[in-house]
Write a protein that holds these residues in place. Sequence first.
Motif, PDB file in Angstrom:
ATOM      1  N   VAL A 297       0.853  -1.195   0.000  1.00 39.55           N
ATOM      2  CA  VAL A 297       0.000   0.000   0.000  1.00 39.55           C
ATOM      3  C   VAL A 297       0.884   1.238   0.000  1.00 39.55           C
ATOM      4  N   GLN A 298       1.868   1.229   0.876  1.00 39.47           N
ATOM      5  CA  GLN A 298       2.747   2.385   0.995  1.00 39.47           C
ATOM      6  C   GLN A 298       3.499   2.636  -0.314  1.00 39.47           C
ATOM      7  N   GLN A 299       4.002   1.566  -0.910  1.00 36.79           N
ATOM      8  CA  GLN A 299       4.725   1.685  -2.179  1.00 36.79           C
ATOM      9  C   GLN A 299       3.796   2.140  -3.296  1.00 36.79           C
ATOM     10  N   GLY A 300       2.602   1.537  -3.292  1.00 39.75           N
ATOM     11  CA  GLY A 300       1.652   1.827  -4.353  1.00 39.75           C
ATOM     12  C   GLY A 300       1.221   3.285  -4.350  1.00 39.75           C
ATOM     13  N   LEU A 301       1.181   3.874  -3.163  1.00 43.35           N
ATOM     14  CA  LEU A 301       0.698   5.248  -3.064  1.00 43.35           C
ATOM     15  C   LEU A 301       1.814   6.275  -3.231  1.00 43.35           C
ATOM     16  N   ALA A 302       3.057   5.808  -3.145  1.00 43.82           N
ATOM     17  CA  ALA A 302       4.178   6.754  -3.175  1.00 43.82           C
ATOM     18  C   ALA A 302       4.238   7.474  -4.512  1.00 43.82           C
ATOM     19  N   GLY A 303       4.259   8.767  -4.425  1.00 40.61           N
ATOM     20  CA  GLY A 303       4.515   9.555  -5.621  1.00 40.61           C
ATOM     21  C   GLY A 303       3.356   9.710  -6.584  1.00 40.61           C
ATOM     22  N   VAL A 304       2.308   8.956  -6.400  1.00 41.75           N
ATOM     23  CA  VAL A 304       1.178   9.074  -7.319  1.00 41.75           C
ATOM     24  C   VAL A 304      -0.025   9.518  -6.508  1.00 41.75           C
ATOM     25  N   SER A 305      -0.615  10.643  -6.854  1.00 45.24           N
ATOM     26  CA  SER A 305      -1.796  11.002  -6.078  1.00 45.24           C
ATOM     27  C   SER A 305      -2.993  10.280  -6.666  1.00 45.24           C
ATOM     28  N   GLY A 306      -3.917  10.007  -5.823  1.00 42.06           N
ATOM     29  CA  GLY A 306      -5.088   9.252  -6.251  1.00 42.06           C
ATOM     30  C   GLY A 306      -5.864   8.886  -5.013  1.00 42.06           C
ATOM     31  N   HIS A 307      -7.025   8.341  -5.199  1.00 45.14           N
ATOM     32  CA  HIS A 307      -7.853   8.097  -4.043  1.00 45.14           C
ATOM     33  C   HIS A 307      -7.800   6.676  -3.548  1.00 45.14           C
ATOM     34  N   VAL A 308      -8.022   6.555  -2.279  1.00 49.43           N
ATOM     35  CA  VAL A 308      -8.057   5.263  -1.628  1.00 49.43           C
ATOM     36  C   VAL A 308      -9.502   5.037  -1.217  1.00 49.43           C
ATOM     37  N   SER A 309     -10.034   3.911  -1.591  1.00 52.54           N
ATOM     38  CA  SER A 309     -11.456   3.662  -1.352  1.00 52.54           C
ATOM     39  C   SER A 309     -11.713   3.081   0.025  1.00 52.54           C
TER      40      SER A 309
END
Lengths: 419, 168
Positions: free
Chosen positions: A370-382
């Motif tokens: 999760v942490q890696q996936g969210l790094a540097g890319v903004s976007g929403h988490v459901s």
Amino acid sequence: MFAGLAHERSVDGRVYTSPEVFSAERERIFARCWSYLGHLSEIPAAGDFQRATVAGRPLIFIRHNDGQPRALLNRCAHRGAEIAGQTCGNAQRLRCPYHGWTYATDGALTQIPRPAGYSGADSPKTGDPSWALPSYPVESYRDFAFVRLQCDRSAAPLEEFLGEAREALDLMVERSPAGKLSVAGGRLAIVLRCNWKVYLENLHDGMHPPQVHASSIGAARNASRNGKPPLEASWVASNGQPLSAFGQLAVRCHPGGHSDMSGFRNEAGGEDSGYRAALDAAWGARRAEQALTRNLHNACFYPTASAHPQYMQMRRLTPLAADRTLVESWTLRAHGAPESHFLRNIRYANTIHSPSSLVKPDDAEAYRRVQQGLAGVSGHVSQHRADPGEAPGSAGTALSEEYVRAQYRAWRDYMGTRR
Amino acid sequence: MIVLDRKARVSAAQLEAAEQLLYRECELLNTARYDDWLALFSLDCRYFAPLIPGQEDVESHSSLFLENRELMRMRIRRVTHEAAHSLAGGVRASRTVGPAALRAVDSQRGDWTVERRFHMTERQGGRMRHFAGLFTYRLRFRERFMIREKRVDLIDCDAPHEPLEIFL
Ligand code: FES
Ligand SMILES: [Fe+2]
């Protein structure tokens, strides 16, 4: 400034990754909430201390000679050196290793070498409160001690802060006919490569176990060679139940982001009659029954602690960085309860909370992804998932993300972005 | 093998056999041949890593690792399971050991206590980790040597760790 990052059913991924959000959380959440410091049995005698880090501040959790616990800033008033170097110990006086300024266990400055070197009204002086180690309010609920760094007059006292989430602590205390617990068997500590919220958002996540824990479930199912699986294997295998079983686990959301969940296993039963009678005498039959049979799993005291009363586990969460979190856990011994309970709980701690746990690595990997996936890319988490027909804040099950939404309602309150 | 127990009556052949066994023990772990590794252990074996320096109590004190043969097998099944997500990228480890020293021979049961320093580097999940400490083996000789216990004292046993998945 943080408005717009957290919505009712989704959040911006930057709440997990941004260093700005992280440092704001330290000041607005961790410095303002009641943070779990430790159990009073960890510092039984005057001068006993443990170090802790709260909102990034190094603290000394110490028992003063008036018998009361204190939380002192572990930072010398002279040039700022850390005073207590060890994790724990006993000190009748706190002497700074650098130039020898010495403090009492309530933080008062008691000695400055070569005092003649100081003159003038604003100079350091022994006994002057402005040169003492800052001391923060500590309150304890049934010997579970919490600290609050910011003395905000409007702040709720600890008991009110915990609200109904206190039940998990009550259940543990009431396993002891004397109402006395003590930490025993050491501290297990694990570092997770994720934001602290990722960890809390997994506490009642009933959708993940069959999926995430497939490897340990598979290993545990193979463990029973002659029919009777070791206790350890049955604990690990319980993650492998169908989702419908997780849908039976009731989750309660309490104000302030706290929550709890009913657990699967009930280890009570066959209690020795002397113990049961002592519990009945101490708490009354109904509460005694509750203490033994009501299984709250992963109760959350948002945002710094979690308890698992069934196995007498208390966990403390310390955010280290936006992407690193320390989780420590302790086993509590209930005085007057059968020793076999305590020994079983140590085995449970070894199986579930040790860094070598067969269960933990796959959780840790999911958090890290999760942490890696969210790094540097903004976007929403459901966080949309709900139980059919549930209302916000209502009791749901482990298949709903309502407790995550409830955590973000508290987050928005703290961060001042609630609309 | 260095013999520290001066009273021990051991033959050169036994020393050689024990040395071979301990070499295999590390090399089988280094090459991730876990089932062959487990076969070096006796049925009543124990794998133990203390949580605090000098820990002897394993019942009323938590441990970093505390496994009997059943639980060791369970760990092997997990780390070799296709759905072990944390190990999806593979794990490689190299254990380098110092000289083995025969610390004691139990005059009653004939068990040997052998210890040696180790350093282990592990590569997993895109990072390298280092572990160091002391391996202590209890060996039992029947027809051949078996390992009754492997004890791993990490120098930082009481520090926080990221998950420990494979045997040290
Ligand atoms: S920094 Fe503590 S006495 Fe100087
Ligand atoms: Fe999990």
